[in-house]
Design an enzyme around this catalytic site. Structure first.
Site, PDB file in Angstrom:
ATOM      1  N   HIS A  57     -15.190  42.264 -46.868  1.00  0.00           N
ATOM      2  CA  HIS A  57     -14.430  41.627 -45.919  1.00  0.00           C
ATOM      3  C   HIS A  57     -13.041  42.628 -44.853  1.00  0.00           C
ATOM      4  CE1 HIS A  57     -12.794  37.562 -45.881  1.00  0.00           C
ATOM      5  NE2 HIS A  57     -10.678  38.778 -44.746  1.00  0.00           N
ATOM      6  N   GLU A  58     -12.260  43.437 -45.170  1.00  0.00           N
ATOM      7  CA  GLU A  58     -11.301  43.747 -44.863  1.00  0.00           C
ATOM      8  C   GLU A  58     -11.778  44.975 -43.638  1.00  0.00           C
ATOM      9  OE1 GLU A  58      -8.786  41.702 -44.318  1.00  0.00           O
ATOM     10  OE2 GLU A  58      -8.640  41.295 -46.285  1.00  0.00           O
ATOM     11  N   HIS A  61     -12.880  42.813 -40.925  1.00  0.00           N
ATOM     12  CA  HIS A  61     -11.861  42.941 -40.083  1.00  0.00           C
ATOM     13  C   HIS A  61     -11.411  43.743 -38.442  1.00  0.00           C
ATOM     14  CE1 HIS A  61     -11.021  38.500 -40.782  1.00  0.00           C
ATOM     15  NE2 HIS A  61     -10.294  39.118 -42.425  1.00  0.00           N
TER      16      HIS A  61
END
Length: 265
Positions: A57-58, A61
């Site tokens: 998820h990170e 980003h």
């Protein structure tokens, strides 16, 4: 910056590889029953799988931010998938795992620091924020693929339930983190399109958005509506409430090994 340094900044971290190894070994233990406690193996599989999904998820980003113009991302170590490189380990790893243990809720915390001043286009800002929840959506689709492809015949019940519960966490994460609440990715998607004055008024509330959402989910009426929506999505992906319920029961190994009745009674 040299090419060697660039490759080093993007090399997958041994910490992340260790997490993947734990996930795979515990998945095998759940599948084969080769464990003193199947529940503990389910716990390890779900927690390690959840943390792996947080890292991805990170990473999403960070990767989109790099392509969006923030070339400082590599120096911060975000592209190595190492959770220890995140700006707030408490928000990034500890709190999300506690949320899972306390309420079976998947809610990623804030982690990577992006130098937004390097990114000029509003669309790019929105895409960077949306990349995290979209990763959870992809993870949920992959986890549920054996269900909606009709490939669950012969799969051990404990493994089926563990997959279902981990998929539930991904769906809850995707929904909750997409809410336009300050501090969550959903707000990051719409923020670039708000006026400067509105952004300044909302900014002080950003640190409390995550806790506020989790607190609201303890309100029975809100909790019921939310999980009804989650269950409806999972049913569309072939996962039943029976699967997710027993997945959570196995996950809570400290309560003792669950006795799963047959569906027929």
């Amino acid at each position: 910056m040299s090419a060697t340094a660039t490759r080093s900044d993007r090399r997958i971290s041994p910490v992340f590889l260790a997490l993947v190894a734990i996930m795979l070994v515990s998945a095998y233990a759940v599948w084969s029953g080769f464990s003193a406690s199947v529940g503990f193996a389910v716990f390890l599989f779900v927690v390690s799988g959840w943390v792996v999904s947080l890292c991805l998820h990170e990473y999403a980003h960070a990767r989109t931010a790099l392509h969006g113009g923030d070339i400082s991302i590599g120096d911060k170590g975000y592209l190595t998938l190492n959770p220890l490189k995140y700006t707030h380990a408490l928000l990034s790893i500890v709190l999300p795992v506690l949320f899972v243990i306390m309420g079976g809720i998947g809610l990623p915390g804030g982690a990577v620091f992006i130098e937004r001043g390097r990114i000029k286009d509003r669309w790019r800002h929105s895409v960077i924020s949306a990349a995290g929840p979209l990763t959870n959506v992809l993870f949920a689709v992959l986890l549920t693929a054996p269900f909606w492809l009709g490939m669950m015949d012969g799969v051990p019940d404990a493994f089926r339930f563990a997959l279902a519960f981990l998929a539930l966490l991904q769906v809850t994460a995707a929904i909750l983190n997409s809410l336009p609440v300050p501090g969550l990715d959903g707000y990051g998607v719409v923020e670039p399109w708000l006026s400067h004055s509105v952004r300044r008024q909302v900014e002080p509330f950003a640190p409390f958005g995550l806790i506020a959402v989790f607190g609201l989910l303890w309100v029975p009426e809100i909790n019921l509506v939310f999980f009804d929506a989650v269950d409806a999505i999972l049913r569309g992906l072939g996962v039943t409430e029976w699967d997710t319920y027993w997945g959570q029961e196995y996950f809570r190994f400290w309560q003792g090994e669950p006795q799963v009745p047959s569906i027929g009674g």
